[in-house]
Motif scaffolding. Sequence first.
Motif, PDB file in Angstrom:
ATOM      1  N   GLY A 199      -6.207  23.280   4.941  1.00 58.32           N
ATOM      2  CA  GLY A 199      -5.206  24.284   4.673  1.00 58.32           C
ATOM      3  C   GLY A 199      -3.909  23.746   4.108  1.00 58.32           C
ATOM      4  N   ARG A 200      -3.653  22.484   4.344  1.00 57.76           N
ATOM      5  CA  ARG A 200      -2.407  21.886   3.838  1.00 57.76           C
ATOM      6  C   ARG A 200      -2.725  20.597   3.103  1.00 57.76           C
ATOM      7  N   THR A 201      -2.074  20.418   1.962  1.00 54.84           N
ATOM      8  CA  THR A 201      -2.191  19.174   1.213  1.00 54.84           C
ATOM      9  C   THR A 201      -0.802  18.625   0.946  1.00 54.84           C
ATOM     10  N   GLN A 202      -0.751  17.332   0.697  1.00 61.14           N
ATOM     11  CA  GLN A 202       0.512  16.650   0.439  1.00 61.14           C
ATOM     12  C   GLN A 202       0.258  15.594  -0.620  1.00 61.14           C
ATOM     13  N   TYR A 203       1.208  15.445  -1.548  1.00 62.12           N
ATOM     14  CA  TYR A 203       1.034  14.501  -2.643  1.00 62.12           C
ATOM     15  C   TYR A 203       2.283  13.656  -2.827  1.00 62.12           C
ATOM     16  N   ALA A 204       2.065  12.427  -3.261  1.00 62.93           N
ATOM     17  CA  ALA A 204       3.183  11.598  -3.681  1.00 62.93           C
ATOM     18  C   ALA A 204       3.697  12.103  -5.026  1.00 62.93           C
ATOM     19  N   GLU A 205       4.985  11.928  -5.255  1.00 56.47           N
ATOM     20  CA  GLU A 205       5.590  12.436  -6.490  1.00 56.47           C
ATOM     21  C   GLU A 205       4.908  11.942  -7.763  1.00 56.47           C
ATOM     22  N   VAL A 212       1.955  11.462  -8.528  1.00 53.30           N
ATOM     23  CA  VAL A 212       0.635  12.028  -8.829  1.00 53.30           C
ATOM     24  C   VAL A 212       0.612  13.543  -8.782  1.00 53.30           C
ATOM     25  N   LYS A 213       1.713  14.159  -8.414  1.00 52.43           N
ATOM     26  CA  LYS A 213       1.758  15.617  -8.342  1.00 52.43           C
ATOM     27  C   LYS A 213       1.422  16.232  -9.693  1.00 52.43           C
ATOM     28  N   GLY A 214       0.560  17.235  -9.650  1.00 52.41           N
ATOM     29  CA  GLY A 214       0.153  17.909 -10.872  1.00 52.41           C
ATOM     30  C   GLY A 214      -0.986  17.221 -11.606  1.00 52.41           C
ATOM     31  N   ARG A 215      -1.331  16.010 -11.209  1.00 56.14           N
ATOM     32  CA  ARG A 215      -2.433  15.274 -11.854  1.00 56.14           C
ATOM     33  C   ARG A 215      -3.606  15.025 -10.910  1.00 56.14           C
ATOM     34  N   PHE A 216      -3.325  14.831  -9.638  1.00 64.82           N
ATOM     35  CA  PHE A 216      -4.362  14.544  -8.647  1.00 64.82           C
ATOM     36  C   PHE A 216      -4.542  15.754  -7.728  1.00 64.82           C
ATOM     37  N   THR A 217      -5.784  15.928  -7.259  1.00 63.84           N
ATOM     38  CA  THR A 217      -6.092  17.007  -6.328  1.00 63.84           C
ATOM     39  C   THR A 217      -6.981  16.476  -5.212  1.00 63.84           C
ATOM     40  N   VAL A 218      -6.543  16.672  -3.986  1.00 59.38           N
ATOM     41  CA  VAL A 218      -7.340  16.249  -2.830  1.00 59.38           C
ATOM     42  C   VAL A 218      -8.036  17.480  -2.253  1.00 59.38           C
ATOM     43  N   SER A 219      -9.277  17.278  -1.831  1.00 55.72           N
ATOM     44  CA  SER A 219     -10.049  18.365  -1.235  1.00 55.72           C
ATOM     45  C   SER A 219     -11.032  17.762  -0.237  1.00 55.72           C
ATOM     46  N   ARG A 220     -11.652  18.603   0.551  1.00 57.77           N
ATOM     47  CA  ARG A 220     -12.625  18.104   1.527  1.00 57.77           C
ATOM     48  C   ARG A 220     -13.725  19.131   1.722  1.00 57.77           C
ATOM     49  N   ASP A 221     -14.880  18.621   2.102  1.00 56.57           N
ATOM     50  CA  ASP A 221     -16.024  19.459   2.453  1.00 56.57           C
ATOM     51  C   ASP A 221     -16.475  18.995   3.827  1.00 56.57           C
ATOM     52  N   ASN A 222     -16.078  19.693   4.855  1.00 54.58           N
ATOM     53  CA  ASN A 222     -16.399  19.265   6.218  1.00 54.58           C
ATOM     54  C   ASN A 222     -17.893  19.339   6.501  1.00 54.58           C
ATOM     55  N   ALA A 223     -18.607  20.210   5.815  1.00 53.82           N
ATOM     56  CA  ALA A 223     -20.052  20.293   6.007  1.00 53.82           C
ATOM     57  C   ALA A 223     -20.740  19.030   5.503  1.00 53.82           C
ATOM     58  N   LYS A 224     -20.116  18.363   4.533  1.00 56.41           N
ATOM     59  CA  LYS A 224     -20.681  17.135   3.966  1.00 56.41           C
ATOM     60  C   LYS A 224     -19.967  15.888   4.478  1.00 56.41           C
ATOM     61  N   ARG A 274       0.839  -1.184   0.000  1.00 60.34           N
ATOM     62  CA  ARG A 274       0.000   0.000   0.000  1.00 60.34           C
ATOM     63  C   ARG A 274       0.882   1.245   0.000  1.00 60.34           C
ATOM     64  N   GLU A 275       0.553   2.203  -0.859  1.00 63.36           N
ATOM     65  CA  GLU A 275       1.379   3.403  -0.951  1.00 63.36           C
ATOM     66  C   GLU A 275       0.552   4.670  -0.800  1.00 63.36           C
ATOM     67  N   PHE A 276       1.218   5.678  -0.271  1.00 64.31           N
ATOM     68  CA  PHE A 276       0.599   6.969  -0.065  1.00 64.31           C
ATOM     69  C   PHE A 276       0.332   7.652  -1.395  1.00 64.31           C
ATOM     70  N   VAL A 277      -0.820   8.340  -1.470  1.00 65.59           N
ATOM     71  CA  VAL A 277      -1.174   9.091  -2.673  1.00 65.59           C
ATOM     72  C   VAL A 277      -1.288  10.591  -2.361  1.00 65.59           C
ATOM     73  N   ALA A 278      -2.123  10.911  -1.378  1.00 63.27           N
ATOM     74  CA  ALA A 278      -2.354  12.323  -1.068  1.00 63.27           C
ATOM     75  C   ALA A 278      -2.957  12.431   0.322  1.00 63.27           C
ATOM     76  N   ALA A 279      -2.866  13.625   0.900  1.00 58.65           N
ATOM     77  CA  ALA A 279      -3.464  13.857   2.210  1.00 58.65           C
ATOM     78  C   ALA A 279      -3.852  15.323   2.335  1.00 58.65           C
ATOM     79  N   ILE A 280      -4.789  15.565   3.243  1.00 58.53           N
ATOM     80  CA  ILE A 280      -5.262  16.933   3.484  1.00 58.53           C
ATOM     81  C   ILE A 280      -5.526  17.083   4.966  1.00 58.53           C
ATOM     82  N   THR A 281      -5.055  18.182   5.540  1.00 57.56           N
ATOM     83  CA  THR A 281      -5.240  18.403   6.968  1.00 57.56           C
ATOM     84  C   THR A 281      -6.700  18.719   7.296  1.00 57.56           C
ATOM     85  N   TRP A 282      -6.985  18.737   8.588  1.00 58.99           N
ATOM     86  CA  TRP A 282      -8.369  18.847   9.037  1.00 58.99           C
ATOM     87  C   TRP A 282      -9.065  20.091   8.500  1.00 58.99           C
ATOM     88  N   SER A 283      -8.340  21.182   8.376  1.00 57.35           N
ATOM     89  CA  SER A 283      -8.943  22.429   7.910  1.00 57.35           C
ATOM     90  C   SER A 283      -8.903  22.558   6.394  1.00 57.35           C
TER      91      SER A 283
END
Length: 124
Positions: A56-62, A64-76, A45-54
């Motif tokens: 405000g910060r995202t992190q990507y594996a090399e 997928v950088k530039g191709r994948f985008t992580v986001s979140r909707d805390n209301a949903k 299993r390998e890391f792809v992407a992550a996003i902090t609770w707010s």
Amino acid sequence: QVQLVESGGGLVEAGGSLRLSCAASGRTFSSYTMGWFRQAPGKEREFVAAITWSGGRTQYAEPVKGRFTVSRDNAKNTVYLQMDTLKPEDTAVYYCAATNRYYSSTYPEHYNYWGQGTQVTVSS
């Protein structure tokens, strides 16, 4: 306790796009840092992407950088992984995971909760 359910996987041609969703149960979703991992047959299993609770910060594996985008909707109570310009090597089961760590991590063992996974297959 957090329960995670992924959706949005499927079969797509190389160069195409998919958007994965991960719906979380529990009123404390907004306090968790969320990650996406993937596992191809015969591989770890390998890391792809992550996003902090707010969000405000995202992190990507090399790969997928530039191709994948992580986001979140805390209301949903939902985290997303938008995958563009997909390649055959992106084929894997994709998992979302939650950790109560403040910062994101690339290590699966740092995540407390996992979904069941959704299959993504990219044809050449």
